[in-house]
Design a protein around this motif. Structure first.
Motif, mmCIF file in Angstrom:
data_model
loop_
_atom_site.group_PDB
_atom_site.id
_atom_site.type_symbol
_atom_site.label_atom_id
_atom_site.label_comp_id
_atom_site.label_asym_id
_atom_site.label_seq_id
_atom_site.Cartn_x
_atom_site.Cartn_y
_atom_site.Cartn_z
ATOM 1 N N PRO A 212 43.275 41.436 31.691
ATOM 2 C CA PRO A 212 44.671 40.710 31.075
ATOM 3 C C PRO A 212 45.164 40.040 32.223
ATOM 4 C CG PRO A 212 44.432 43.110 30.731
ATOM 5 C CD PRO A 212 43.330 42.819 31.723
ATOM 6 N N LEU A 213 46.037 39.177 31.636
ATOM 7 C CA LEU A 213 46.702 38.200 32.677
ATOM 8 C C LEU A 213 47.571 38.902 33.682
ATOM 9 C CD1 LEU A 213 47.599 35.533 33.335
ATOM 10 C CD2 LEU A 213 49.604 35.540 31.787
ATOM 11 N N ILE A 214 48.243 39.982 33.431
ATOM 12 C CA ILE A 214 49.028 40.785 34.453
ATOM 13 C C ILE A 214 47.934 41.382 35.563
ATOM 14 C CG2 ILE A 214 48.996 42.885 33.381
ATOM 15 C CD1 ILE A 214 51.876 41.624 35.225
ATOM 16 N N GLU A 215 46.800 41.763 35.163
ATOM 17 C CA GLU A 215 45.877 42.139 36.321
ATOM 18 C C GLU A 215 45.282 40.926 37.096
ATOM 19 O OE1 GLU A 215 42.509 44.342 35.534
ATOM 20 O OE2 GLU A 215 43.663 46.026 34.361
ATOM 21 N N ARG A 216 45.244 39.818 36.568
ATOM 22 C CA ARG A 216 44.948 38.530 37.390
ATOM 23 C C ARG A 216 45.950 38.082 38.221
ATOM 24 N NH1 ARG A 216 42.784 34.865 32.534
ATOM 25 N NH2 ARG A 216 43.492 36.615 31.107
ATOM 26 N N LEU A 217 47.174 38.257 37.977
ATOM 27 C CA LEU A 217 48.386 37.809 38.553
ATOM 28 C C LEU A 217 48.854 38.869 39.909
ATOM 29 C CD1 LEU A 217 50.673 36.496 35.864
ATOM 30 C CD2 LEU A 217 49.342 35.040 37.497
#
Length: 119
Positions: free
Chosen positions: A71-76
Protein backbone atom coordinates in the motif's frame (compact mmCIF):
# COMPACT_ATOMS: atom_id res chain seq x y z
CA UNK A 1 1.82 8.26 -11.92
CA UNK A 2 1.22 11.08 -14.42
CA UNK A 3 -2.38 9.95 -14.88
CA UNK A 4 -2.84 10.10 -11.09
CA UNK A 5 -1.54 13.66 -11.04
CA UNK A 6 -3.94 14.61 -13.83
CA UNK A 7 -6.87 13.20 -11.84
CA UNK A 8 -5.80 15.04 -8.69
CA UNK A 9 -5.32 18.31 -10.59
CA UNK A 10 -8.79 17.97 -12.14
CA UNK A 11 -10.39 17.29 -8.74
CA UNK A 12 -8.68 20.27 -7.11
CA UNK A 13 -9.68 22.54 -10.02
CA UNK A 14 -13.29 21.34 -9.76
CA UNK A 15 -13.26 21.98 -6.01
CA UNK A 16 -12.07 25.53 -6.58
CA UNK A 17 -14.68 26.12 -9.31
CA UNK A 18 -17.44 25.04 -6.90
CA UNK A 19 -16.41 27.80 -4.50
CA UNK A 20 -15.99 30.57 -7.06
CA UNK A 21 -19.17 32.21 -8.29
CA UNK A 22 -19.36 34.21 -11.50
CA UNK A 23 -18.40 37.58 -10.02
CA UNK A 24 -16.20 36.35 -7.19
CA UNK A 25 -12.46 36.38 -7.82
CA UNK A 26 -10.99 36.16 -4.32
CA UNK A 27 -11.38 33.88 -1.33
CA UNK A 28 -10.85 34.82 2.30
CA UNK A 29 -7.91 33.06 4.01
CA UNK A 30 -10.25 30.88 6.11
CA UNK A 31 -12.11 29.81 2.96
CA UNK A 32 -8.83 29.00 1.20
CA UNK A 33 -7.70 26.84 4.12
CA UNK A 34 -10.98 24.90 4.17
CA UNK A 35 -10.82 24.35 0.40
CA UNK A 36 -7.18 23.26 0.63
CA UNK A 37 -7.93 20.77 3.41
CA UNK A 38 -10.90 19.37 1.49
CA UNK A 39 -8.89 19.17 -1.74
CA UNK A 40 -5.97 17.50 0.03
CA UNK A 41 -8.28 14.85 1.51
CA UNK A 42 -9.76 14.15 -1.92
CA UNK A 43 -6.31 14.08 -3.53
CA UNK A 44 -5.01 11.61 -0.93
CA UNK A 45 -8.04 9.37 -1.35
CA UNK A 46 -7.58 9.34 -5.13
CA UNK A 47 -3.85 8.72 -4.82
CA UNK A 48 -4.41 5.75 -2.48
CA UNK A 49 -7.09 4.39 -4.82
CA UNK A 50 -5.05 4.66 -8.04
CA UNK A 51 -2.01 3.07 -6.39
CA UNK A 52 -3.83 -0.09 -5.32
CA UNK A 53 -5.85 0.99 -2.31
CA UNK A 54 -5.08 0.10 1.28
CA UNK A 55 -4.39 -3.56 0.54
CA UNK A 56 -1.36 -5.56 -0.40
CA UNK A 57 -1.69 -7.03 -3.90
CA UNK A 58 0.07 -10.25 -4.93
CA UNK A 59 0.75 -11.15 -8.54
CA UNK A 60 1.78 -14.81 -8.79
CA UNK A 61 3.27 -16.29 -11.94
CA UNK A 62 3.30 -19.78 -13.49
CA UNK A 63 6.98 -20.26 -12.65
CA UNK A 64 6.26 -20.09 -8.89
CA UNK A 65 7.50 -16.52 -8.39
CA UNK A 66 5.39 -13.62 -7.19
CA UNK A 67 5.51 -9.88 -6.68
CA UNK A 68 3.94 -7.97 -3.81
CA UNK A 69 2.59 -4.46 -4.25
CA UNK A 70 2.58 -2.66 -0.90
CA UNK A 71 0.00 0.00 0.00
CA UNK A 72 1.05 3.60 -0.60
CA UNK A 73 1.52 4.32 3.10
CA UNK A 74 4.10 1.53 3.39
CA UNK A 75 5.93 2.83 0.34
CA UNK A 76 6.05 6.38 1.69
CA UNK A 77 7.20 5.41 5.19
CA UNK A 78 9.63 2.61 4.20
CA UNK A 79 7.56 0.13 6.26
CA UNK A 80 7.68 -2.21 3.26
CA UNK A 81 11.22 -3.18 4.27
CA UNK A 82 9.82 -4.77 7.45
CA UNK A 83 6.64 -6.17 5.90
CA UNK A 84 5.39 -9.29 7.70
CA UNK A 85 3.17 -10.18 4.76
CA UNK A 86 6.15 -10.53 2.43
CA UNK A 87 7.94 -12.77 4.94
CA UNK A 88 4.79 -14.87 5.40
CA UNK A 89 4.22 -15.32 1.65
CA UNK A 90 7.87 -16.10 0.94
CA UNK A 91 7.91 -18.80 3.63
CA UNK A 92 4.58 -20.35 2.59
CA UNK A 93 3.33 -22.69 -0.07
CA UNK A 94 3.64 -21.75 -3.76
CA UNK A 95 0.82 -19.50 -4.93
CA UNK A 96 -1.30 -20.36 -7.98
CA UNK A 97 -0.80 -17.94 -10.86
CA UNK A 98 -3.09 -14.92 -10.65
CA UNK A 99 -3.72 -11.64 -8.87
CA UNK A 100 -4.81 -11.55 -5.24
CA UNK A 101 -5.69 -9.12 -2.49
CA UNK A 102 -4.09 -9.99 0.86
CA UNK A 103 -6.47 -9.91 3.81
CA UNK A 104 -5.19 -10.31 7.37
CA UNK A 105 -7.37 -12.77 9.29
CA UNK A 106 -5.37 -12.11 12.47
CA UNK A 107 -1.91 -10.77 13.29
CA UNK A 108 -0.17 -13.94 12.02
CA UNK A 109 -2.50 -15.29 9.31
CA UNK A 110 -3.25 -13.89 5.88
CA UNK A 111 -5.75 -14.95 3.25
CA UNK A 112 -5.36 -14.45 -0.51
CA UNK A 113 -8.57 -13.32 -2.20
CA UNK A 114 -8.58 -13.55 -6.02
CA UNK A 115 -9.32 -10.18 -7.62
CA UNK A 116 -11.94 -9.66 -10.32
CA UNK A 117 -9.33 -8.95 -12.96
CA UNK A 118 -7.81 -12.39 -12.43
CA UNK A 119 -5.89 -13.51 -15.55
Amino acid sequence: MSQSLDVITALVAEGLRKHMTTHRKYLAPSERQAIAADSAAVALAVLVDVTGGHDHIVRAFDDGTFTLQHPLIERLTDDLFACEILDHLAAGEPIDAGRYKVIATDSQTFELIPTKDQP
